[in-house]
Design an enzyme around this catalytic site. Sequence first.
Site, PDB file in Angstrom:
ATOM      1  N   CYS A 146      11.178   0.469  29.162  1.00  0.00           N
ATOM      2  CA  CYS A 146      11.721   1.101  27.954  1.00  0.00           C
ATOM      3  C   CYS A 146      11.413   0.203  26.766  1.00  0.00           C
ATOM      4  O   CYS A 146      11.940  -0.904  26.674  1.00  0.00           O
ATOM      5  CB  CYS A 146      13.230   1.291  28.120  1.00  0.00           C
ATOM      6  SG  CYS A 146      14.032   2.080  26.720  1.00  0.00           S
ATOM      7  N   HIS A 147      10.542   0.670  25.880  1.00  0.00           N
ATOM      8  CA  HIS A 147      10.129  -0.190  24.773  1.00  0.00           C
ATOM      9  C   HIS A 147       9.976   0.542  23.445  1.00  0.00           C
ATOM     10  O   HIS A 147       9.905  -0.082  22.399  1.00  0.00           O
ATOM     11  CB  HIS A 147       8.788  -0.848  25.106  1.00  0.00           C
ATOM     12  CG  HIS A 147       7.639   0.118  25.106  1.00  0.00           C
ATOM     13  ND1 HIS A 147       7.375   0.942  26.167  1.00  0.00           N
ATOM     14  CD2 HIS A 147       6.711   0.400  24.152  1.00  0.00           C
ATOM     15  CE1 HIS A 147       6.315   1.698  25.888  1.00  0.00           C
ATOM     16  NE2 HIS A 147       5.909   1.391  24.676  1.00  0.00           N
TER      17      HIS A 147
END
Length: 359
Positions: free
Chosen positions: A206-207
Amino acid sequence: MKIATIIGARPQFIKAAMLSRKLRDEHDELLIHTGQHYDYNMSELFFSELSIPKPDYNLGISGGNHGKMTGAMLANLEDVFIDTKPDIVLVYGDTNSTLAGALAAVKLHIPVCHIEAGVRMHTLHNPEEVNRILTDRISTLLMCCTESSIAELAKEGITENVHFAGDLMYDATIYYQQRVNHMKHTLTNFDGNTVTLPQKFYYLTCHRQENTETDRPLFEILTAMNSLDYPTIYPVHPRTKERATRILSEYKFRNVLLVDPVGYLTSLWLVSEALKVVTDSGGLQREAWFLDKQCITILDHVVWPETMRGNVNQISAAESSEILAKLNVKPDFSKKGSPFGDGNAANKIVLLLSQYSTS
């Protein structure tokens, strides 16, 4: 032909690993690293483990807002192009490095080849969408991963020099999978200590800005992962590290293991070994598809419609209840098909570039 290849972020390193070795058999490649991903695990490790040629230029441009970063890249790339005079500039995907490379080239009347053209999310709230649209509009050659990308370009009136080449990420998965299975993979926490990997686990990445720039979406994602029956492995992007660490500590989430960013080969292994994958990455959702792993993609819009067949990949909002509901949907892998080519995208792209150079 002298080809200037622009890279700057992890997905581009993987694609360059597959294309550069083929490209250099027939052409003179100038490899330019903008520096967009800069620390060891985000950049140097990829070059080392994937045997990517050492960049001819490393601009060292990272951090800052989109405009500042893209502007600095544009100015520096223009200088490099004036000095080196490439015949064509090759850009990958949808990062600020991609747009800066394409803009610098077209203003100097240098043709642009866009690898992974035609991908659309149909929202300008996503900064990568802006990069994709503008790069496609000013590119001379457009190499598409899927037939749906060709259709998206046609809707915008872009039909000349558009080619279905297949997906370099699929090439890479096929090429590296056997090597991955025979490697020893070590994960480390933020203190540099080795993390013992549980026998069964979920894999989270998750970025994206929309999922990590405030507490709420990341809290919802981590809440969902923390409530699963087995632990979650989460390699954390450097700019998300403080927020993710604080949320886990504040809410006493014990079922999510934060680790340092991992290289491509270890990530590919984590996908292959995980029970299921949760991600907001355009690349990882395809790798899950290639490796027959159910994936939940935390985005508001579909990026790769081909992966949505049979619920193998599902879109979810950053809401814990929706993520958990989607994880409980049974996938049907028999409906997958092979929409990403035959694993020979690199050869096809080199052939198309060679044909362009003689036309």
